[in-house]
Write a protein that holds these residues in place. Structure first.
Motif, PDB file in Angstrom:
ATOM      1  N   GLY A 161      -6.470   2.243  19.748  1.00  6.64           N
ATOM      2  CA  GLY A 161      -6.643   2.108  18.303  1.00  6.64           C
ATOM      3  C   GLY A 161      -5.729   1.038  17.748  1.00  6.64           C
ATOM      4  O   GLY A 161      -4.525   1.050  17.996  1.00  6.64           O
ATOM      5  N   ARG A 192      -6.818  -5.522  -2.612  1.00  7.35           N
ATOM      6  CA  ARG A 192      -5.555  -4.802  -2.530  1.00  7.35           C
ATOM      7  C   ARG A 192      -4.733  -5.270  -1.342  1.00  7.35           C
ATOM      8  O   ARG A 192      -3.505  -5.279  -1.387  1.00  7.35           O
ATOM      9  CB  ARG A 192      -5.867  -3.312  -2.376  1.00  7.35           C
ATOM     10  N   GLY A 226      -7.879  -1.324  12.007  1.00  9.48           N
ATOM     11  CA  GLY A 226      -8.127   0.052  11.560  1.00  9.48           C
ATOM     12  C   GLY A 226      -8.502   0.087  10.092  1.00  9.48           C
ATOM     13  O   GLY A 226      -9.207  -0.798   9.610  1.00  9.48           O
ATOM     14  N   VAL A 227      -7.993   1.092   9.390  1.00  8.46           N
ATOM     15  CA  VAL A 227      -8.283   1.243   7.968  1.00  8.46           C
ATOM     16  C   VAL A 227      -7.904  -0.024   7.189  1.00  8.46           C
ATOM     17  O   VAL A 227      -8.506  -0.345   6.181  1.00  8.46           O
ATOM     18  CB  VAL A 227      -7.532   2.476   7.410  1.00  8.46           C
ATOM     19  N   ASP A 248      -2.560   9.020  11.968  1.00 13.99           N
ATOM     20  CA  ASP A 248      -3.445  10.026  11.385  1.00 13.99           C
ATOM     21  C   ASP A 248      -4.004  11.032  12.393  1.00 13.99           C
ATOM     22  O   ASP A 248      -4.315  12.160  12.026  1.00 13.99           O
ATOM     23  CB  ASP A 248      -4.623   9.347  10.668  1.00 13.99           C
ATOM     24  N   ALA A 288      -2.982  10.595   6.440  1.00 14.50           N
ATOM     25  CA  ALA A 288      -1.652  10.467   5.831  1.00 14.50           C
ATOM     26  C   ALA A 288      -1.500   9.073   5.236  1.00 14.50           C
ATOM     27  O   ALA A 288      -2.346   8.645   4.465  1.00 14.50           O
ATOM     28  CB  ALA A 288      -0.576  10.774   6.861  1.00 14.50           C
ATOM     29  N   THR A 289      -0.449   8.366   5.594  1.00 14.71           N
ATOM     30  CA  THR A 289      -0.229   7.053   4.986  1.00 14.71           C
ATOM     31  C   THR A 289       0.047   5.988   6.042  1.00 14.71           C
ATOM     32  O   THR A 289       0.381   6.280   7.188  1.00 14.71           O
ATOM     33  CB  THR A 289       0.985   7.076   4.027  1.00 14.71           C
ATOM     34  N   VAL A 290      -0.068   4.747   5.589  1.00 10.83           N
ATOM     35  CA  VAL A 290       0.168   3.596   6.447  1.00 10.83           C
ATOM     36  C   VAL A 290       1.617   3.604   6.951  1.00 10.83           C
ATOM     37  O   VAL A 290       1.867   3.396   8.136  1.00 10.83           O
ATOM     38  CB  VAL A 290      -0.126   2.300   5.651  1.00 10.83           C
ATOM     39  N   VAL A 296       0.781  -1.242   0.000  1.00 12.38           N
ATOM     40  CA  VAL A 296       0.000   0.000   0.000  1.00 12.38           C
ATOM     41  C   VAL A 296       0.814   1.295   0.000  1.00 12.38           C
ATOM     42  O   VAL A 296       0.240   2.378  -0.100  1.00 12.38           O
ATOM     43  CB  VAL A 296      -1.009   0.031   1.183  1.00 12.38           C
ATOM     44  N   ALA A 330      -0.576   2.303  13.190  1.00 17.29           N
ATOM     45  CA  ALA A 330       0.237   2.980  14.206  1.00 17.29           C
ATOM     46  C   ALA A 330       0.182   2.215  15.520  1.00 17.29           C
ATOM     47  O   ALA A 330       1.220   1.923  16.134  1.00 17.29           O
ATOM     48  CB  ALA A 330      -0.238   4.426  14.395  1.00 17.29           C
ATOM     49  N   GLU A 345      -9.549  -1.191  21.144  1.00 19.78           N
ATOM     50  CA  GLU A 345     -10.042  -0.924  19.796  1.00 19.78           C
ATOM     51  C   GLU A 345     -11.566  -0.755  19.834  1.00 19.78           C
ATOM     52  O   GLU A 345     -12.273  -1.577  20.411  1.00 19.78           O
ATOM     53  CB  GLU A 345      -9.635  -2.066  18.858  1.00 19.78           C
ATOM     54  N   ALA A 346     -12.043   0.295  19.162  1.00 23.36           N
ATOM     55  CA  ALA A 346     -13.474   0.601  19.194  1.00 23.36           C
ATOM     56  C   ALA A 346     -14.308  -0.421  18.416  1.00 23.36           C
ATOM     57  O   ALA A 346     -15.407  -0.778  18.831  1.00 23.36           O
ATOM     58  CB  ALA A 346     -13.715   1.995  18.626  1.00 23.36           C
ATOM     59  N   ILE A 374     -12.598   4.504  23.611  1.00 27.54           N
ATOM     60  CA  ILE A 374     -12.008   5.417  24.586  1.00 27.54           C
ATOM     61  C   ILE A 374     -12.666   6.795  24.405  1.00 27.54           C
ATOM     62  O   ILE A 374     -12.810   7.291  23.286  1.00 27.54           O
ATOM     63  CB  ILE A 374     -10.481   5.491  24.439  1.00 27.54           C
ATOM     64  N   ASP A 408     -10.411   2.932  -4.218  1.00 26.26           N
ATOM     65  CA  ASP A 408     -10.917   1.718  -3.567  1.00 26.26           C
ATOM     66  C   ASP A 408     -12.434   1.637  -3.703  1.00 26.26           C
ATOM     67  O   ASP A 408     -12.987   0.569  -3.955  1.00 26.26           O
ATOM     68  CB  ASP A 408     -10.532   1.712  -2.076  1.00 26.26           C
TER      69      ASP A 408
HETATM   70  C1  LIG Z   1      -9.961   3.495   1.897  1.00 29.57           C
HETATM   71  C2  LIG Z   1      -8.576   3.940   2.286  1.00 29.57           C
HETATM   72  C3  LIG Z   1      -7.502   3.602   1.488  1.00 29.57           C
HETATM   73  C4  LIG Z   1      -6.209   3.980   1.828  1.00 29.57           C
HETATM   74  N1  LIG Z   1      -5.172   3.580   1.043  1.00 29.57           N
HETATM   75  C5  LIG Z   1      -3.890   3.846   1.413  1.00 29.57           C
HETATM   76  C6  LIG Z   1      -2.790   3.364   0.665  1.00 29.57           C
HETATM   77  O1  LIG Z   1      -2.947   2.725  -0.369  1.00 29.57           O
HETATM   78  N2  LIG Z   1      -1.543   3.649   1.103  1.00 29.57           N
HETATM   79  C7  LIG Z   1      -1.339   4.338   2.249  1.00 29.57           C
HETATM   80  O2  LIG Z   1      -0.180   4.516   2.637  1.00 29.57           O
HETATM   81  N3  LIG Z   1      -2.358   4.840   2.970  1.00 29.57           N
HETATM   82  C8  LIG Z   1      -3.639   4.595   2.588  1.00 29.57           C
HETATM   83  N4  LIG Z   1      -4.685   5.098   3.335  1.00 29.57           N
HETATM   84  C9  LIG Z   1      -4.399   5.896   4.537  1.00 29.57           C
HETATM   85  C10 LIG Z   1      -3.988   5.001   5.696  1.00 29.57           C
HETATM   86  O3  LIG Z   1      -4.849   3.892   5.764  1.00 29.57           O
HETATM   87  C11 LIG Z   1      -3.978   5.737   7.018  1.00 29.57           C
HETATM   88  O4  LIG Z   1      -3.102   6.821   6.911  1.00 29.57           O
HETATM   89  C12 LIG Z   1      -3.548   4.827   8.179  1.00 29.57           C
HETATM   90  O5  LIG Z   1      -4.397   3.718   8.300  1.00 29.57           O
HETATM   91  C13 LIG Z   1      -3.497   5.589   9.496  1.00 29.57           C
HETATM   92  O6  LIG Z   1      -3.187   4.685  10.530  1.00 29.57           O
HETATM   93  P1  LIG Z   1      -3.597   4.957  12.055  1.00 29.57           P
HETATM   94  O7  LIG Z   1      -3.079   3.768  12.789  1.00 29.57           O
HETATM   95  O8  LIG Z   1      -3.171   6.303  12.444  1.00 29.57           O
HETATM   96  O9  LIG Z   1      -5.189   4.985  12.063  1.00 29.57           O
HETATM   97  P2  LIG Z   1      -6.385   3.996  11.564  1.00 29.57           P
HETATM   98  O10 LIG Z   1      -5.912   3.013  10.546  1.00 29.57           O
HETATM   99  O11 LIG Z   1      -7.446   4.911  11.195  1.00 29.57           O
HETATM  100  O12 LIG Z   1      -6.737   3.200  12.872  1.00 29.57           O
HETATM  101  C14 LIG Z   1      -7.296   3.814  13.995  1.00 29.57           C
HETATM  102  C15 LIG Z   1      -8.002   2.767  14.816  1.00 29.57           C
HETATM  103  O13 LIG Z   1      -8.445   3.356  16.034  1.00 29.57           O
HETATM  104  C16 LIG Z   1      -9.761   2.963  16.304  1.00 29.57           C
HETATM  105  N5  LIG Z   1     -10.389   4.007  17.114  1.00 29.57           N
HETATM  106  C17 LIG Z   1     -10.864   5.202  16.705  1.00 29.57           C
HETATM  107  N6  LIG Z   1     -11.351   5.896  17.739  1.00 29.57           N
HETATM  108  C18 LIG Z   1     -11.189   5.117  18.832  1.00 29.57           C
HETATM  109  C19 LIG Z   1     -11.508   5.292  20.199  1.00 29.57           C
HETATM  110  N7  LIG Z   1     -12.089   6.403  20.646  1.00 29.57           N
HETATM  111  N8  LIG Z   1     -11.220   4.279  21.056  1.00 29.57           N
HETATM  112  C20 LIG Z   1     -10.642   3.129  20.600  1.00 29.57           C
HETATM  113  N9  LIG Z   1     -10.313   2.940  19.317  1.00 29.57           N
HETATM  114  C21 LIG Z   1     -10.577   3.915  18.444  1.00 29.57           C
HETATM  115  C22 LIG Z   1     -10.381   2.807  14.952  1.00 29.57           C
HETATM  116  O14 LIG Z   1     -11.530   1.983  14.990  1.00 29.57           O
HETATM  117  C23 LIG Z   1      -9.237   2.220  14.158  1.00 29.57           C
HETATM  118  O15 LIG Z   1      -9.236   0.810  14.250  1.00 29.57           O
HETATM  119  C24 LIG Z   1      -6.006   4.750   2.990  1.00 29.57           C
HETATM  120  C25 LIG Z   1      -7.090   5.130   3.784  1.00 29.57           C
HETATM  121  C26 LIG Z   1      -8.365   4.742   3.460  1.00 29.57           C
HETATM  122  C27 LIG Z   1      -9.525   5.147   4.330  1.00 29.57           C
END
Ligand SMILES: Cc1cc2nc3c(=O)[nH]c(=O)nc-3n(C[C@H](O)[C@H](O)[C@H](O)COP(=O)(O)OP(=O)(O)OC[C@H]3O[C@@H](n4cnc5c(N)ncnc54)[C@H](O)[C@@H]3O)c2cc1C
Ligand SMILES: Cc1cc2nc3c(=O)[nH]c(=O)nc-3n(C[C@H](O)[C@H](O)[C@H](O)COP(=O)(O)OP(=O)(O)OC[C@H]3O[C@@H](n4cnc5c(N)ncnc54)[C@H](O)[C@@H]3O)c2cc1C
Ligand code: FES
Lengths: 277, 468
Positions: free
Chosen positions: B154, B194, B184-185, B439, B445-447, B98, B158, B177-178, B220, B300
């Protein structure tokens, strides 16, 4: 896993389940709900926390079997377990601390109004309840509400209490005066009617909205409702809102989104499914 | 050790990723890219010039030592390659699939200056998948417990990365995790075709085996508050993402048939509506689906619409393909699958019938003007160019912002003007011992950046716990 510790049929299609969920039982406030998934692969279903027993660690869910998912949940038995329960979700009810409140409950909505009435009563608010159902056997929580104040029961066929709609009885209570706030929970047409009724009286009216939800955390936007011309997410901004500001037409409309799918799912559950792709 | 000359290296052309054929795959949800064979991988690895001053490393947000792991492939030492990669990147199976490689490592590859860069992403994926298939060959020895407790909020990239790193250091880690499933994403947003869900599941499994506790269905800000967690844990890492969907704010947006991409993708991925036979959660199957946006999320969604059976799946984007923020490969794949690109088109209004079902999207044509602050040429409306694009489902994929659910219940947490959590260079927030990343700090931002934040925060938390 959340074991079901007690099950009771409250009306022909409403069942109460007392389910183990200690953390939620400990902190839940009136007006809050949970989202549950009965089994792996199931839909996420929002249900109000109708009551809680923190010492036993249980919450009470009062469920009207209207479609596939709710029918499957009420078919579960004591000792069965619900896979996922997340919560408590949503904002707690905005409670007044003195004065008089009118609580209006229609159908399963009475189970949602009951914890609100209980909390109001505990604060010293004088509670009058108007509750309704199709006929005698459909009226729920009458006894519990009776312990909190005056209860007026309305049935469509007059088999119990007064014959007629809850709005008729509510109107008389409002006309008698002294009501500071109205809490109304029930089917969308009922909440709309109550909001229309209270508007000329200028009485603040709180309704609890039940749009289709998925995550319950503000992530999907599926639960959006229009309140005062602004889009709100019912799961995090609500589920209770000022009834005089809610666009009930939109709510009723959006609840129809999956009608076809629901009918098909129901037919399949009845074993009449002929659609196999 | 292979004895291949620089000249020979230069003569090897970039190897193509074997993939499911375009029209066939647009009817299924199986992964599009099939992965390199070992033979293709070695050939591709030989293209790497092993630069002393490797620009690719600097192009990588987490500085993976790319030439090193590629050299192991060239030597046929896949276990060595896997070990090298794993020491730099916790979730290479995922980033190999990704990451926007063309903007990062591959974008900096010297071979790209004249011709095609080394297919670093495909090689990363190859090595990581190989390692995954070997199973947990070398069970690392359990670290000595430190007696310190860390809560991670979460289970996205990350949070998962941070949890893994913290567990390695012997801390007692609990992830909250909620949703009902961690990832997550990676599980609710990015589709199976993908990023197969079994890859995320394998990662999660590895974490739980390493002693990380994962509690799902805990929100949370609702189930527990930040102060409550502070009282129970020695440190916290907030990684709750940027999950609040942004709408267009145009008339008709609440009609039946209009989805935020998050809802559409969550129904199909997390709730498994892609399996029409057995799904319990419905999703509307449009015949003509218009997806508004030009990022990964939009790609997507539009490719999902195609797979669900849309006759016409359209991207509606107000600039041109060159400005699209999506990964190049996704745009390319979408085009191969028959997605229709409505470019230089901006939506004005959702049109509906008397029952408020979507029937179309009223749009206007745009042209590119002067570059704006982002350096991209700013689209401007063409007067009198309004038209209605017939469609029965509209998916809005124009971005997400930070979800206030958690932060609203912890006013002491310092936020910036967009509602993102502010952190110092160690990832620590305004609350001592409370760290944040991904994020929720960066905005969408990105994964790989989220994983990088998780790793850095884990190191900072470890230092903090040693001094605290
Ligand atoms: C459809 C889609 C496609 C994407 N494609 C790409 C790609 O191809 N390449 C790339 O680099 N990036 C891509 N991204 C962006 C990337 O997925 C994100 O930047 C990345 O997932 C951020 O990671 P994170 O761990 O910060 O948050 P997230 O992946 O958003 O995870 C956060 C987690 O916290 C949980 N949560 C939220 N609030 C609470 C709470 N209050 N209490 C407990 N848990 C909670 C959520 O349920 C979730 O599971 C895409 C995003 C989307 C939506
Ligand atoms: C905050 C909130 C609290 C609720 N509390 C209760 C409660 O305490 N007791 C109770 O019996 N019901 C409650 N509901 C409604 C309950 O969630 C739905 O009846 C249930 O989801 C229907 O699922 P089903 O598969 O059985 O029926 P379906 O066949 O899917 O639908 C039957 C009817 O329910 C509506 N519906 C479908 N899915 C949902 C959904 N996810 N959310 C809301 N409505 C839906 C449909 O529009 C339709 O009119 C609440 C809903 C919300 C949003
Ligand atoms: S249910 Fe998803 S945002 Fe409210």
């Amino acid at each position: 896993m959340h074991t079901i510790l007690a099950k009771k049929q409250l009306s022909p299609n409403v069942t109460r389940l007392d389910v183990l969920a200690p953390r939620i039982a400990e902190i839940k406030k009136p007006g809050q709900f949970v989202i549950l998934r009965a089994r792996e692969g199931d839909e996420r279903i929002p249900l109000t926390i109708a009551d809680a027993d923190p010492t036993q660690g249980t919450i009470a869910l009062v469920i009207q079997a209207v479609g596939k998912s709710t029918r499957e949940i009420v078919a579960m038995e004591v000792c069965d377990a619900i896979r996922d329960i997340s919560g408590p979700l949503g904002h707690p009810t905005e409670l007044i601390s003195s004065g008089r409140a009118l609580c209006v409950g229609g159908g399963v909505g009475t189970a949602v109004v009951h914890p609100i009435a209980k909390a109001l009563h505990a604060q010293g608010v004088q509670v009058t309840s108007v509750i309704g159902g199709r006929a005698k056997e459909w009226v729920i929580f009458e006894e519990e509400l009776n312990r909190l104040g005056e209860v007026i029961v309305c049935t469509d066929d007059g088999s119990h209490g007064r014959k007629g709609f809850v709005t008729d009885a509510a109107k008389e209570v409002l006309e008698a005066g002294g009501i500071d706030v109205v809490y109304a929970v029930g089917p969308v047409p009922m909440m709309r009617a109550v909001a229309n009724l209270t508007r000329p009286f200028g009485v603040h009216t709180i309704v609890s909205l039940n749009p289709v939800m998925v995550d319950g955390t503000g992530m999907c936007g599926g639960c959006r409702v229009d309140v005062g011309g602004e889009t709100k997410f019912a799961c995090v901004d609500g589920p209770e809102f000022d009834g005089h500001q809610v666009d009930f037409d939109l709510l009723a409309d959006r609840l129809q989104t999956y009608r076809e799918f629901e009918q098909r799912a129901n037919a399949c559950a009845d074993g009449q499914c002929r659609i196999r792709r | 050790m292979s004895t291949i000359s620089a000249k020979e290296r230069m003569q090897i052309a970039r190897q193509l990723m074997p993939e499911q054929e375009g029209l066939q795959r647009s009817g299924n949800f199986k992964e599009v890219n099939l992965g390199f064979s070992e033979q293709l991988a070695v050939l591709e690895a030989q293209r790497c010039l092993q630069c002393k001053d490797a620009k690719c490393i600097r192009g990588c947000p987490v500085q993976v030592n790319i030439p090193r792991f590629i050299q192991f492939i060239t030597n046929g030492d896949l276990a060595g390659a896997a070990k090298s990669l794993a020491s730099d990147n916790a979730l290479p199976c995922i980033s190999g699939r990704v990451c926007p490689q063309e903007e990062q490592c591959e974008g900096s590859c010297i071979r790209g200056a004249k011709g095609q860069p080394v297919a670093i992403g495909y090689l990363e994926r190859f090595v990581a998948d190989w390692a995954l298939n070997q199973g947990s060959a070398a069970q690392e020895e359990a670290p000595a417990p430190t007696g310190k407790k860390v809560a991670v909020i979460g289970a996205g990239p990350a949070g998962l990365t941070a949890a893994g790193e913290l567990a390695k250091k012997g801390h007692d880690v609990t992830i909250y995790e909620a949703l009902h499933k961690p990832g997550g994403v990676l599980v609710y947003g990015i589709p199976e075709f993908r990023l197969p869900k079994k890859i995320v599941a394998a990662e999660v499994d590895r974490l739980t085996k390493a002693g990380v506790k994962i509690e799902c269905n805990v929100v949370i800000g609702r189930t527990y508050t930040i102060p409550e967690l502070q009282a129970q844990f020695d440190a916290l890492f907030i990684a709750n993402g940027a999950g609040l969907p942004v709408f267009m704010n145009v008339p008709g947006e609440n009609f039946k048939g209009v989805y935020a991409a998050n809802e559409y993708l969550t129904r199909v991925n997390l709730m498994e509506a892609y399996d029409a036979e057995s799904a319990n959660t419905p999703v509307l199957i449009g015949q003509r689906v218009a997806v508004v946006g030009g990022g990964n999320v939009a790609m997507d969604a539009v490719r999902t619409a195609k797979r669900l059976g849309a006759e016409k799946a359209m991207i509606v984007y107000r600039r041109t393909k060159e400005e699209m923020p999506a990964r190049a490969e996704e745009i390319h794949h979408a085009a191969q699958e028959g997605v229709d690109f409505q470019l230089l088109v901006a939506p004005l209004e959702v049109v509906g019938d008397e029952k408020r079902w979507v029937t179309g999207l009223k749009c206007q044509r745009m042209e590119l003007g002067e570059p704006d602050a982002s350096g991209r040429r700013k689209p401007q409306p063409v007067a009198g160019s309004e038209f209605v694009l017939d469609c029965d489902v509209v998916v809005v994929a124009i971005g997400t912002k930070s979800n206030p659910l958690l932060t609203a219940t912890c006013p002491e947490l310092k936020l910036n003007k967009w509602g993102n959590i502010e952190t110092d260079e160690n990832g620590m927030t305004s609350l001592p011992g409370v760290f944040a990343g991904g994020d929720i700090v960066r905005g969408a931002a990105t994964v790989i950046l989220a994983m990088g934040d998780g790793k850095n925060a884990a190191q900072a938390i470890d230092r903090y716990l040693k001094t605290a």
